[in-house]
Design a protein around this motif. Structure first.
Motif, PDB file in Angstrom:
ATOM      1  N   ASP A   1     -20.842  -2.682  48.549  1.00 48.56           N
ATOM      2  CA  ASP A   1     -20.944  -1.498  47.694  1.00 48.56           C
ATOM      3  C   ASP A   1     -20.742  -1.818  46.212  1.00 48.56           C
ATOM      4  O   ASP A   1     -20.566  -0.914  45.391  1.00 48.56           O
ATOM      5  CB  ASP A   1     -19.976  -0.404  48.135  1.00 48.56           C
ATOM      6  CG  ASP A   1     -18.571  -0.909  48.432  1.00 48.56           C
ATOM      7  OD1 ASP A   1     -18.371  -2.133  48.408  1.00 48.56           O
ATOM      8  OD2 ASP A   1     -17.684  -0.080  48.692  1.00 48.56           O
TER       9      ASP A   1
ATOM     10  N   CYS B   1     -15.301  -0.921  41.030  1.00 48.28           N
ATOM     11  CA  CYS B   1     -14.033  -0.389  41.530  1.00 48.28           C
ATOM     12  C   CYS B   1     -13.727   0.977  40.927  1.00 48.28           C
ATOM     13  O   CYS B   1     -13.284   1.909  41.629  1.00 48.28           O
ATOM     14  CB  CYS B   1     -12.894  -1.359  41.215  1.00 48.28           C
ATOM     15  SG  CYS B   1     -12.977  -2.906  42.145  1.00 48.28           S
TER      16      CYS B   1
ATOM     17  N   PRO C   1      -7.646  -2.516  42.521  1.00 41.61           N
ATOM     18  CA  PRO C   1      -7.242  -3.673  43.326  1.00 41.61           C
ATOM     19  C   PRO C   1      -6.201  -4.526  42.602  1.00 41.61           C
ATOM     20  O   PRO C   1      -6.083  -4.493  41.379  1.00 41.61           O
ATOM     21  CB  PRO C   1      -8.555  -4.436  43.509  1.00 41.61           C
ATOM     22  CG  PRO C   1      -9.384  -4.039  42.340  1.00 41.61           C
ATOM     23  CD  PRO C   1      -9.033  -2.615  42.051  1.00 41.61           C
TER      24      PRO C   1
ATOM     25  N   GLN D   1     -15.189   4.046  42.474  1.00 44.36           N
ATOM     26  CA  GLN D   1     -14.553   4.533  43.698  1.00 44.36           C
ATOM     27  C   GLN D   1     -13.070   4.814  43.490  1.00 44.36           C
ATOM     28  O   GLN D   1     -12.338   5.007  44.465  1.00 44.36           O
ATOM     29  CB  GLN D   1     -14.736   3.504  44.813  1.00 44.36           C
ATOM     30  CG  GLN D   1     -16.183   3.253  45.200  1.00 44.36           C
ATOM     31  CD  GLN D   1     -16.285   2.410  46.455  1.00 44.36           C
ATOM     32  OE1 GLN D   1     -15.520   2.591  47.406  1.00 44.36           O
ATOM     33  NE2 GLN D   1     -17.239   1.494  46.474  1.00 44.36           N
ATOM     34  N   ASP D   2     -12.646   4.834  42.233  1.00 42.13           N
ATOM     35  CA  ASP D   2     -11.245   5.085  41.884  1.00 42.13           C
ATOM     36  C   ASP D   2     -10.318   4.086  42.576  1.00 42.13           C
ATOM     37  O   ASP D   2      -9.239   4.452  43.046  1.00 42.13           O
ATOM     38  CB  ASP D   2     -10.854   6.531  42.240  1.00 42.13           C
ATOM     39  CG  ASP D   2      -9.577   6.966  41.527  1.00 42.13           C
ATOM     40  OD1 ASP D   2      -9.313   6.435  40.431  1.00 42.13           O
ATOM     41  OD2 ASP D   2      -8.849   7.818  42.059  1.00 42.13           O
ATOM     42  N   LEU D   3     -10.740   2.828  42.630  1.00 41.51           N
ATOM     43  CA  LEU D   3      -9.940   1.773  43.240  1.00 41.51           C
ATOM     44  C   LEU D   3      -9.254   0.951  42.151  1.00 41.51           C
ATOM     45  O   LEU D   3      -9.843   0.692  41.095  1.00 41.51           O
ATOM     46  CB  LEU D   3     -10.826   0.847  44.081  1.00 41.51           C
ATOM     47  CG  LEU D   3     -11.501   1.468  45.308  1.00 41.51           C
ATOM     48  CD1 LEU D   3     -12.460   0.476  45.939  1.00 41.51           C
ATOM     49  CD2 LEU D   3     -10.459   1.924  46.318  1.00 41.51           C
TER      50      LEU D   3
ATOM     51  N   LEU E   1     -15.604  -2.728  49.065  1.00 41.78           N
ATOM     52  CA  LEU E   1     -14.621  -2.815  47.996  1.00 41.78           C
ATOM     53  C   LEU E   1     -13.265  -2.270  48.422  1.00 41.78           C
ATOM     54  O   LEU E   1     -12.229  -2.834  48.104  1.00 41.78           O
ATOM     55  CB  LEU E   1     -15.112  -2.041  46.764  1.00 41.78           C
ATOM     56  CG  LEU E   1     -16.115  -2.757  45.861  1.00 41.78           C
ATOM     57  CD1 LEU E   1     -16.689  -1.768  44.855  1.00 41.78           C
ATOM     58  CD2 LEU E   1     -15.448  -3.916  45.141  1.00 41.78           C
ATOM     59  N   ARG E   2     -13.267  -1.160  49.157  1.00 41.92           N
ATOM     60  CA  ARG E   2     -11.997  -0.547  49.558  1.00 41.92           C
ATOM     61  C   ARG E   2     -11.206  -1.495  50.457  1.00 41.92           C
ATOM     62  O   ARG E   2      -9.975  -1.591  50.370  1.00 41.92           O
ATOM     63  CB  ARG E   2     -12.253   0.794  50.251  1.00 41.92           C
ATOM     64  CG  ARG E   2     -10.985   1.622  50.471  1.00 41.92           C
ATOM     65  CD  ARG E   2     -11.331   3.049  50.838  1.00 41.92           C
ATOM     66  NE  ARG E   2     -12.040   3.739  49.777  1.00 41.92           N
ATOM     67  CZ  ARG E   2     -11.456   4.288  48.711  1.00 41.92           C
ATOM     68  NH1 ARG E   2     -10.137   4.225  48.582  1.00 41.92           N
ATOM     69  NH2 ARG E   2     -12.171   4.910  47.802  1.00 41.92           N
ATOM     70  N   GLU E   3     -11.899  -2.200  51.328  1.00 42.24           N
ATOM     71  CA  GLU E   3     -11.228  -3.173  52.186  1.00 42.24           C
ATOM     72  C   GLU E   3     -10.772  -4.387  51.373  1.00 42.24           C
ATOM     73  O   GLU E   3      -9.671  -4.911  51.574  1.00 42.24           O
ATOM     74  CB  GLU E   3     -12.181  -3.606  53.294  1.00 42.24           C
ATOM     75  CG  GLU E   3     -11.533  -4.513  54.336  1.00 42.24           C
ATOM     76  CD  GLU E   3     -12.478  -4.841  55.470  1.00 42.24           C
ATOM     77  OE1 GLU E   3     -12.021  -5.480  56.431  1.00 42.24           O
ATOM     78  OE2 GLU E   3     -13.667  -4.455  55.391  1.00 42.24           O
TER      79      GLU E   3
ATOM     80  N   ALA F   1      -9.889  -4.419  48.350  1.00 38.98           N
ATOM     81  CA  ALA F   1      -8.759  -4.035  47.495  1.00 38.98           C
ATOM     82  C   ALA F   1      -7.416  -4.184  48.200  1.00 38.98           C
ATOM     83  O   ALA F   1      -6.365  -4.153  47.553  1.00 38.98           O
ATOM     84  CB  ALA F   1      -8.942  -2.593  47.010  1.00 38.98           C
ATOM     85  N   GLY F   2      -7.447  -4.361  49.519  1.00 43.09           N
ATOM     86  CA  GLY F   2      -6.208  -4.567  50.255  1.00 43.09           C
ATOM     87  C   GLY F   2      -5.724  -6.006  50.240  1.00 43.09           C
ATOM     88  O   GLY F   2      -4.677  -6.310  50.836  1.00 43.09           O
TER      89      GLY F   2
END
Length: 292
Positions: free
Chosen positions: A260, A209, A216, A212-214, A184-186, A188-189
Motif C-alpha cells: 500500500d 504512512c 512507525p 494512513q495516519d501511521l 504498512l500497518r503491519e 509499523a509494528g
C-alpha cells in the motif's frame, strides 16, 4: 573590484569555510582572506561574520551574493559564447549527487563528458536531496542527481531516471521472511531502519504512512543503502529500501513489496532551464548513459 575577488567571495559563501574555499579555488587560505578583506574595504561593509567556527554571511553579504554569482555567470558566458563558435566548451560545472549514490551511469556520464570537454572543470558534491534541490534552485549547483517523491519541482527542469516501489527487507529468521508482501500497518509494528528525513525515499515512505495516519517506530537512520542493509542483517530493524537497492543484498535479505505504498521513489536529474552549453552537454551524455 575584480572577478577573482567575487569568485573567492562566492566560494567562501558556499563552503562556509575559508580553508575549503581556498582548496576549491586552488590558492592559499591567506590569499583568499586577503582578497576578501580588500573586497570588503572597497564595498565599505563586512561580508562575513567570522566570529564562529562556521563562516556565515552578514546582511550585506547576503545582499551581494546573488549579484556576485550573476557577474561570474556573465563573465563565464562570454567565454562560453566564444567556445561554442569554436566548438569548445570551457568553464566549471558543479554537479550534486545524493549521499551514498552508487548509480554508475552517472559516473559514466561524467567520464564521457570529461573526455569530450576537458576544458570544463568538474566539481562533484554530495548532500541530501532536499539540500541539493535548493542548491540547484539558488545557483550553487548546475545540475544534481536527487532522490525525490515529486516528478516536478517548481522552477526546475526534471528528468526522471529511475522509478521504483518501496520494499521492506528482512534477514532469514525474521517473522516476515517467508512473506512476499507486507502492508504498512503491519510493517509499523516492527522497528525500522530508514534513510534520513530530506531524502526522496524517506519522503515517499513518510507520505504513505501519513496517508494512513501511521507513525512507525524509526529505530535507526542511515544515508547509505549499504549501512541500512548491514543494520537490518544484524536484526536491528526492517530495512526500507527501493527495489533496486534491495536487489544488491538478496543474498542476505529478503525483499517484501510494501503493497500500500504505491507512489514510487524517483531518482531524477534536476537543473535550471539554461543556455549553458556545459549543462546541455552533460545532460546529453546522461541521457546516453542512462539509455533515455
Amino acid at each position: 573590484m575584480e572577478l577573482r575577488q567575487l569568485e573567492y567571495f562566492v566560494a567562501v559563501a558556499e563552503e562556509r569555510n575559508f580553508t575549503r574555499a581556498a582548496e576549491r579555488v586552488h590558492i592559499s587560505q591567506s590569499g583568499v582572506s586577503a582578497q576578501i578583506r580588500q573586497l570588503e574595504r572597497e564595498l565599505g561593509a563586512e561580508l562575513f561574520d567570522r566570529s564562529a567556527r562556521t563562516v556565515t554571511l552578514t546582511v550585506a553579504g547576503k545582499a551581494a551574493l546573488e549579484h556576485a554569482r550573476a557577474a561570474l555567470a556573465a563573465a563565464e558566458a562570454v567565454g562560453q559564447a566564444v567556445g561554442e563558435v569554436t566548438d569548445l566548451i570551457r568553464g566549471r560545472l558543479t554537479v550534486g549527487m545524493v549521499i551514498g549514490c552508487t548509480v554508475t551511469p552517472l559516473f559514466d556520464a561524467l567520464a564521457a563528458f570529461h573526455r569530450a570537454h576537458p576544458g570544463v572543470e568538474l566539481a562533484l558534491l554530495e548532500d541530501d536531496s532536499d539540500r541539493l534541490v535548493e542548491g540547484v534552485r539558488d545557483g550553487a549547483l548546475d545540475l544534481a542527481l536527487v532522490g525525490t517523491a515529486a516528478a516536478a519541482h517548481d522552477g526546475l527542469e526534471t528528468l526522471p531516471i529511475i522509478s521504483e516501489r518501496l520494499v521492506a527487507a528482512v534477514p532469514s529468521g525474521h517473522p516476515l521472511a517467508e512473506r512476499r508482501r507486507v502492508a504498512l500497518r503491519e510493517l509499523a509494528g516492527h522497528p525500522l531502519v530508514c534513510m534520513p528525513v530530506g531524502t526522496g525515499l524517506r519522503t515517499v515512505f513518510d507520505r504513505a504512512c501519513a496517508a494512513q495516519d501511521l507513525r512507525p517506530a524509526i529505530a535507526l537512520q542511515a544515508s547509505a543503502a549499504d549501512a541500512i542493509a548491514a543494520l537490518a542483517v544484524r536484526g536491528l530493524g526492517v530495512a526500507v529500501l527501493s527495489e533496486s537497492m534491495a536487489e544488491h543484498y538478496r543474498d542476505r535479505l529478503t525483499a517484501l513489496l510494501i503493497e500500500d505504498a504505491e507512489a514510487p521513489a524517483l531518482l531524477a536529474l534536476v537543473w535550471k532551464s539554461t543556455h549553458n552549453p556545459a549543462v546541455r552537454g552533460l545532460l546529453a551524455h546522461s541521457r546516453r548513459a542512462f539509455a533515455l
